[in-house]
Each structure stands twice: as structure tokens, then as C-alpha cells.
Scaffold this motif. Structure first.
Motif, PDB file in Angstrom:
ATOM      1  N   MET A  84      41.362 151.138  34.682  1.00 43.32           N
ATOM      2  CA  MET A  84      40.845 151.818  33.495  1.00 43.32           C
ATOM      3  C   MET A  84      41.979 152.056  32.506  1.00 43.32           C
ATOM      4  O   MET A  84      41.795 151.913  31.293  1.00 43.32           O
ATOM      5  CB  MET A  84      40.198 153.147  33.903  1.00 43.32           C
ATOM      6  N   GLU A  85      43.143 152.422  33.039  1.00 48.52           N
ATOM      7  CA  GLU A  85      44.270 152.680  32.155  1.00 48.52           C
ATOM      8  C   GLU A  85      44.671 151.399  31.449  1.00 48.52           C
ATOM      9  O   GLU A  85      44.996 151.405  30.257  1.00 48.52           O
ATOM     10  CB  GLU A  85      45.446 153.240  32.956  1.00 48.52           C
ATOM     11  N   ILE A  86      44.680 150.293  32.209  1.00 48.34           N
ATOM     12  CA  ILE A  86      45.058 149.001  31.617  1.00 48.34           C
ATOM     13  C   ILE A  86      44.067 148.637  30.526  1.00 48.34           C
ATOM     14  O   ILE A  86      44.443 148.137  29.443  1.00 48.34           O
ATOM     15  CB  ILE A  86      45.120 147.923  32.705  1.00 48.34           C
ATOM     16  N   ALA A  87      42.770 148.896  30.795  1.00 47.15           N
ATOM     17  CA  ALA A  87      41.744 148.551  29.794  1.00 47.15           C
ATOM     18  C   ALA A  87      41.960 149.383  28.535  1.00 47.15           C
ATOM     19  O   ALA A  87      41.817 148.902  27.378  1.00 47.15           O
ATOM     20  CB  ALA A  87      40.348 148.796  30.400  1.00 47.15           C
ATOM     21  N   ALA A  88      42.305 150.703  28.741  1.00 44.32           N
ATOM     22  CA  ALA A  88      42.529 151.568  27.579  1.00 44.32           C
ATOM     23  C   ALA A  88      43.740 151.090  26.794  1.00 44.32           C
ATOM     24  O   ALA A  88      43.736 151.057  25.553  1.00 44.32           O
ATOM     25  CB  ALA A  88      42.714 153.029  28.019  1.00 44.32           C
ATOM     26  N   MET A  89      44.764 150.660  27.525  1.00 41.46           N
ATOM     27  CA  MET A  89      45.987 150.185  26.877  1.00 41.46           C
ATOM     28  C   MET A  89      45.692 148.907  26.124  1.00 41.46           C
ATOM     29  O   MET A  89      46.212 148.718  25.021  1.00 41.46           O
ATOM     30  CB  MET A  89      47.096 149.949  27.939  1.00 41.46           C
ATOM     31  N   GLY A 125      44.884 146.223  20.962  1.00 40.59           N
ATOM     32  CA  GLY A 125      44.095 145.464  19.975  1.00 40.59           C
ATOM     33  C   GLY A 125      43.985 146.212  18.676  1.00 40.59           C
ATOM     34  O   GLY A 125      44.017 145.618  17.593  1.00 40.59           O
ATOM     35  N   ARG A 126      43.842 147.529  18.768  1.00 41.66           N
ATOM     36  CA  ARG A 126      43.734 148.332  17.548  1.00 41.66           C
ATOM     37  C   ARG A 126      45.031 148.259  16.768  1.00 41.66           C
ATOM     38  O   ARG A 126      45.023 148.074  15.540  1.00 41.66           O
ATOM     39  CB  ARG A 126      43.397 149.802  17.922  1.00 41.66           C
TER      40      ARG A 126
END
Length: 484
Positions: free
Chosen positions: A462-467, A472-473
Motif C-alpha cells: 500500500m505504501e509503494i502504491a501511495a508513493m 505520478g502527481r
């Protein structure tokens, strides 16, 4: 009348070996038939088809024939015939005396057999006067009246005409089947070599004398084992011959050598072989102690008083003479006529069948004792057999016990081994159980740690996905700033 004649041995016939007993029975039957009687000959099954197999079978066959009287030429069979009809037992051979040369056991058996035969008899026959004297004491013990001569005197006889070679004995008739080269001149000695007939001294002396003469004369023995004469020059042993060939051989001989070491049996017996010699017209070189000696002297049928060497010389000298038969051969034929079957058997034709009164007697008691002895002997034999079987069974049981002990020891060893294996299995199960419990605990711990690691991994994901979203932002912001 109908008469049953019981004997041992195959009936005599040309080309067949023949026993003295069978010849005796044949002669009896011939004289009885000549007298107009109906005769039935019965011998053992081993001798001729239809014969008797045992004493019980003999008794049954005799009873079925229902004879007017019975003539038994085999004394041992007499007890089985007692009581069926008047019984005549032929004591033609002094078996009580002969058995003395065959051992104590045979002599004891023969004594019992003779006593039983005499006890069964209503009448007895003898082959010569001396033999009647020999049996007189036994008959007296059996209750016979000895104030008159007991029994009938029926001498042995010469051979039946149908068993003699037809003619031309001098030319060798009847010897076509004899596989031996006959010497020009020979003496003959023959018959069964009974243990009470010792011819060794006579054969040795004759061999020495004939070898000294050196004229080729030989001695042929018939029926004597070859090893008994192999050491004697000029003496040849021929095998036993069929009866007609034996008579033909006698007809070719110079004389019969009929001398034996003297003994009681030789002084008592009138022998079948002497009758055979006379049947062939053969002179005899015999001994002065023999039953036939007086008649040989009277008829000139041979030599009985001369030394053996002198008798051999005279016989050979006679054979070398020409011009008709020698006086000794003529004498032999004259003596043979006295013993013709139709003459010797005449007393049988005059016998009136009668039952002999059998009161209490020493022989009857002896016969009972002999039977008891025989029963005791059989019981001893059965007991010895049983004891031997028990001993054998004991050995078998001992062997079985040994095998059983060995098997028991093996079972005990196997039981101990099984117990050891069972203990090992229990120990192994305990160890393995403990190890398995530890493995279960470790697996549960590892399972929990795995679940914690998986939870942490999920959080990291989940942390990797958030990162990545934040990356991307930020990249979009950078592109916008650079685009301005």
C-alpha cells in the motif's frame, strides 16, 4: 477207489528238472492206476497250476475231492490231511537224521514236523528195511504195535519208462541239448550236493589215479558247485540237467562213482541217484556200508568191496573190451528190474484203508510240546519284533524331543528379539511423537510469523502504491512547470 496223492515238486516230464519226491509220487500214482484205482495228484501252487497254497487250502481241496484214502509224499503236509480219510504218510527219506547236518534249529523243526506227521498217519511207508528199523522207536513212542514190523516197505524205484531216453544211449540219444563236449570215457557222479554226502575224498583219490593212468578218462559231476572240483585235474562240474538228459548222460558213462565218506545217513538211505544209475543200466562203484551193497554183489551190478583205484581200473578195462555188454552192465539191468515201479509198488495195492487208533502216547505229548514250542517261538519272535519297534519308537521320540527343545529355544530367542523390537518401537514412537509435537509448534509459529510478514507486506504494497501515486502527481507538476 479214489486216491489222493499229495507231493511237492513239479510233476516229472521230459526236459524238466525233477525232485525225488515228485518222482516218488509219480511212481505211486502209476502203480495205483495200474491196479485200477482213480488217482488225483495234488502239489503246491508254486509247482503246478491248481495246486494248494497253504495247509488250510490243502485241507479244503482234499475234503472237496472226498478220496477213499490219501497218500502223502510230503510228510510236512500230513497234519493238514488228518481225519479227512485214512492217511498214508511216506517216510521215504530219513529227514530226522539228515537234519543233523543242517544245524540245531533245522533239526528241532524237523523233529517237530516228523512227530506231527507220524501222529497224523494211519499207515507209513519206508524205502528200505534199514529205514524201518530207524523209525521203529519213534513209531513205538507213538503207540504203534511193534510186535509185527510196522508200516509198508515200498522201495524207491527206477525211472518211469516215459522219462527214459528212447534208444541208442551209447550214441548219445537225449544229449543233443547238452552244451559240452563229452570225453570218450568218463565216470559220472551227480545229484543234489546234500551236506551229509561228502564225496571229496573219493573224488580226490579218483582224480589222482586217473591222472596217473594218463589214458584220458575223466569224471563228470552234475550239480556239484564248480569250485568244489576246480582243483582236481580230470574232474569237470556240469550244471544240473533235466531228468531225461541226466539219464542219457548216465547211459554214456563207464560207471557211476557212488562212494562217499561213511556216516549214519549213508548207511541208512537208499538214494534216488542210485535208482537213476540203474535206470540207465550203469554199473556202480559203491561202498560196502550202503543199503544197496548186498544186491550189487549178488547181481554183479558193480564194485563195492574193492579199493577205489582197483574198481576204476576194472570199470575202464570192461569198457575197453569188445563184444557185447559187460557183466556189470547186465547185472545193473538185472538189479534195475528188481526196482521197477510195478514191482516195488505192489504193497500199496494190497493195503486196506483203515484208521489207526491214536491213544495217548509219548509222541502225541511230544507233538503237543513241539506245537507249544512253535507257538512260544512265534511269540518270542513277535515279542522281539515288538521290542525292536518300541526301541525304534523310543529313538524317534528322543529325536522328536531334541527337535522340540531346539524349536523351543528358537521360539524363546525369537520372543526376546520381538520384545527388543517392540521396546525399540515404543522408544522410537516416543521420540518421534515428541519430535512431531515440536514440529507442530514450530509450524504454528512459522505460520504466525508468515501471517505477520504477509500483513507487513500488504502494508508495504500500500505504501509503494501511495508513493507511486505521489510520484505520478509530482511528475505532472514538473511537466506543467517545464511547459510554461
Amino acid at each position: 477207489m479214489q486216491i489222493l496223492v499229495v507231493s511237492h515238486g513239479p510233476p516229472p516230464a521230459p526236459g524238466r528238472f525233477c525232485s525225488g519226491g515228485a518222482l516218488r509220487a509219480h511212481a505211486h500214482a502209476a502203480i495205483l492206476q495200474h491196479g485200477g484205482h482213480r488217482v488225483h495228484l495234488l502239489c503246491r501252487e508254486q509247482d503246478a497250476p491248481g495246486g494248494f497254497r497253504s495247509p488250510a487250502d490243502l485241507r479244503q481241496k482234499a475234503a472237496l475231492l472226498a478220496p477213499d484214502w490219501i497218500l502223502c509224499v510230503a510228510p510236512g503236509e500230513a497234519p493238514a490231511l488228518a481225519g479227512i480219510a485214512p492217511l498214508v504218510v511216506d517216510l521215504y527219506a530219513p529227514r530226522l537224521l539228515e537234519s543233523a547236518w543242517e544245524g540245531a534249529e533245522v533239526q528241532a523243526e524237523e523233529a517237530g514236523r516228523t512227530l506231527r506227521a507220524i501222529h497224523a498217519a494211519d499207515e507209513v511207508l519206508f524205502s528200505n528195511p534199514r529205514q524201518r528199523w530207524f523209525y521203529a522207536g519213534v513209531l513205538g513212542l507213538c503207540g504203534w504195535d511193534l510186535r509185527e514190523a510196522p508200516g509198508l516197505l515200498v522201495p524207491l524205484c527206477t525211472a518211469p519208462e516215459e522219462l527214459r531216453p528212447a534208444a541208442g544211449l551209447a550214441a548219445g540219444a537225449g544229449l543233443a541239448g547238452l552244451a559240452v563236449d563229452l570225453p570218450e570215457r568218463f565216470f559220472v557222479m551227480g545229484g543234489v550236493p546234500w551236506p551229509w554226502q561228502d564225496a571229496s575224498a573219493a573224488l580226490a583219490a579218483a582224480s589222482r589215479h586217473l591222472q596217473a593212468r594218463g589214458d584220458g578218462a575223466e569224471i563228470l559231476t552234475v550239480g556239484l558247485p564248480p569250485e568244489r572240483v576246480a582243483h582236481l585235474p580230470g574232474v569237470r562240474a556240469l550244471p544240473p540237467l533235466p531228468f531225461d538228459q541226466w539219464l542219457a548222460l548216465c547211459g554214456r558213462a563207464v560207471a557211476a562213482l557212488d562212494r562217499y565218506a561213511p556216516n549214519p545217513e549213508r548207511e541208512l538211505a537208499l538214494s534216488f541217484r542210485q535208482m537213476d544209475f540203474l535206470s540207465a543200466g550203469l554199473p556202480l562203484i559203491s561202498g560196502p556200508e550202503m543199503v544197496l551193497a548186498a544186491e550189487i554183489r549178488e547181481t554183479g551190478a558193480g564194485w563195492v568191496d574193492e579199493p577205489l583205484e582197483e574198481a576204476l581200473d576194472r570199470a575202464l578195462d570192461r569198457a575197453a573190451q569188445r563184444g557185447g555188454e559187460s557183466p556189470e552192465r547186465i547185472g545193473a539191468r538185472a538189479l534195475a528190474a528188481r526196482y521197477h515201479p510195478l514191482r516195488t509198488g505192489l504193497p500199496l495195492l494190497g493195503w486196506v484203508p483203515v484208521r489207526h487208533s491214536r491213544g495217548r502216547s509219548a509222541v502225541r505229548d511230544a507233538a503237543r510240546f513241539a506245537r507249544a514250542e512253535e507257538r512260544a517261538r512265534r511269540e518270542r519272535a513277535r515279542r522281539e519284533t515288538a521290542e525292536a519297534e518300541v526301541a525304534a519308537k523310543r529313538l524317534e521320540i528322543t529325536a522328536e524331543h531334541d527337535r522340540s527343545r531346539a524349536l523351543t529355544a528358537s521360539v524363546e530367542s525369537l520372543s526376546a528379539a520381538i520384545a527388543d523390537v517392540a521396546g525399540f518401537r515404543r522408544e522410537a514412537a516416543t521420540v518421534l511423537g515428541a519430535r512431531l509435537s515440536g514440529e507442530h509448534a514450530l509450524r504454528e509459529q512459522l505460520q504466525r510469523e508468515l501471517e505477520i510478514a504477509r500483513a507487513e507486506l500488504g502494508k508495504k504494497d500500500m505504501e509503494i502504491a501511495a508513493m507511486r501515486s505521489e510520484q505520478g502527481r509530482l511528475e505532472g507538476v514538473i511537466r506543467r512547470v517545464l511547459g510554461r
